[in-house]
Design an enzyme around this catalytic site. Structure first.
Site: not given
Length: 380
Positions: A94, A191
């Site tokens: 990410c 997440c």
């Protein structure tokens, strides 16, 4: 601005210092049940919190839809990695492809002079004008492991204002700025896995990872059966579902045969690591720095301290020889290079672990410092 205390305090701090700050929040996935779940980052509540903070400190705030890019670069690769017997670290991907790739490009398009984040790591200017990535002052909060893939070019544009602070100091600053998130809990889950059950995500995207197979010992004897290699990670002891007089640990996963190989703790010790996708941010070029062998320190999991090792180039690949060895070295994790074992050491780069093996009999590795050769990229 993820909506947490770290990025919020970063924005408020820079605003107080007179910078023209623009707050950006990334919508990375379909929020669903994560919206009100404590400990899940990047969810709907977090976007609301980021907007509230932006209003409080008086800066413009934008939410960018990166869902498709995030799904392709992070979620899909996460599932693929698990299906091939690895233990991935999605935060690294990410940071590499989304935050310091797409978002950084957007920041440049907006005419920004820098992209600031709330990571606990530092960027230090070197005498030649370039920047080095340095561990955070607070070792317990250091996030350098997750940022090893940052490039030299990106470091020129990135700023990390919290690198010399402790978490307590950050929260105190947030209270001083009267931010509503000052006492907000830190995010702990991946997440896009708000339930904490990552196997549900992998099973949906890679059903083959959920196919049953055998649990075997080092001699290939079947000790039990499993419902998918995705339920196991290298070094795992609990939840194996087999009876044994002595403790057994997962030694490796074999996706082609769907076998989970287990054995005694002693068999977990690995001394040599082979890497892929190596990134180098030390001085000079990687090949020049490595030469016949480079003394440095490496971290093979985010929760472990750097240990002495040698980095070598062998037949076009990069190999790390650990001086003391490590237990539970897992493919898919990162092996991050440092120029010192503690303190605000400089990050020299790193790579993803492709495979690991025990040291050959009667061989030894000399610890860094035992030879006269200095570490390339060392500071001070």
């Amino acid at each position: 601005m993820s909506g947490g205390v770290d990025s919020s305090t970063t924005a408020a701090l820079l605003k107080s210092e007179g910078y023209d700050v623009v707050g950006i929040t990334l919508q990375l996935y379909d929020h669903g049940e994560a919206i009100h779940r404590k400990g899940a980052c990047c969810a709907g509540q977090d976007i609301h919190d980021a907007r509230t903070v932006a209003d409080r400190i008086g800066i413009p705030h934008y939410v960018l839809d990166y869902e498709s890019r995030f799904r392709e670069q992070v979620i899909d690769s996460f599932a693929t990695s698990y299906a091939t017997g690895e233990t991935p670290v999605p935060c690294i991907e990410c940071n590499r492809s989304i935050k310091f790739g797409d978002l950084l490009a957007t920041a440049r398009e907006l005419g920004a002079q820098a992209l600031a984040t709330g990571h606990y790591v530092s960027s230090r200017r070197l005498p030649d004008g370039s920047r080095a990535l340095v561990c955070a002052a607070d070792a317990d909060r250091d996030q350098s492991y997750f940022l090893f893939a940052t490039t030299r070019e990106q470091l020129q544009f990135l700023r990390f204002p919290l690198g010399d602070m402790t978490k307590a100091q950050t929260r105190e600053l947030a209270r001083r700025f009267d931010l509503s998130v000052a006492d907000k809990h830190d995010s702990q889950d991946i997440c896009f896995v708000p339930t904490g059950r990552y196997t549900e995500v992998v099973g949906r995207l890679k059903p083959n990872a959920m196919e049953p197979g055998d649990i075997v010992d080092l001699d290939g004897r079947v000790l039990g059966h499993h419902q998918g290699i995705v339920h196991f990670t290298v070094g795992q002891r609990r939840g194996l579902g087999i009876a044994s007089q002595a403790p057994l640990y997962v030694l490796r996963l074999e996706p082609a045969t769907r076998r989970v190989v287990v054995g005694p703790r002693a068999a977990m010790r690995m001394d040599r690591i082979w890497l892929r996708d190596v990134n180098w941010i030390g001085d000079s070029s990687l090949d020049l720095a490595v030469g016949d062998g480079l003394e440095l320190y490496v971290r093979v999991r985010s929760t472990r301290r750097p240990q002495p090792a040698w980095l070598r180039a062998v037949d076009g690949e990069y190999q790390v020889d650990l001086v003391a060895g490590e237990d539970g070295v897992s493919p898919g994790q990162a092996c991050v290079f440092y120029d010192a074992p503690e303190g605000q050491a400089r990050v020299l780069g790193g790579g993803f672990i492709k495979s690991a093996e025990p040291r050959a009999a009667n061989s030894a590795v000399i610890a860094p410092g035992a030879a006269a050769r200095p570490i390339a990229g060392a500071h001070g």
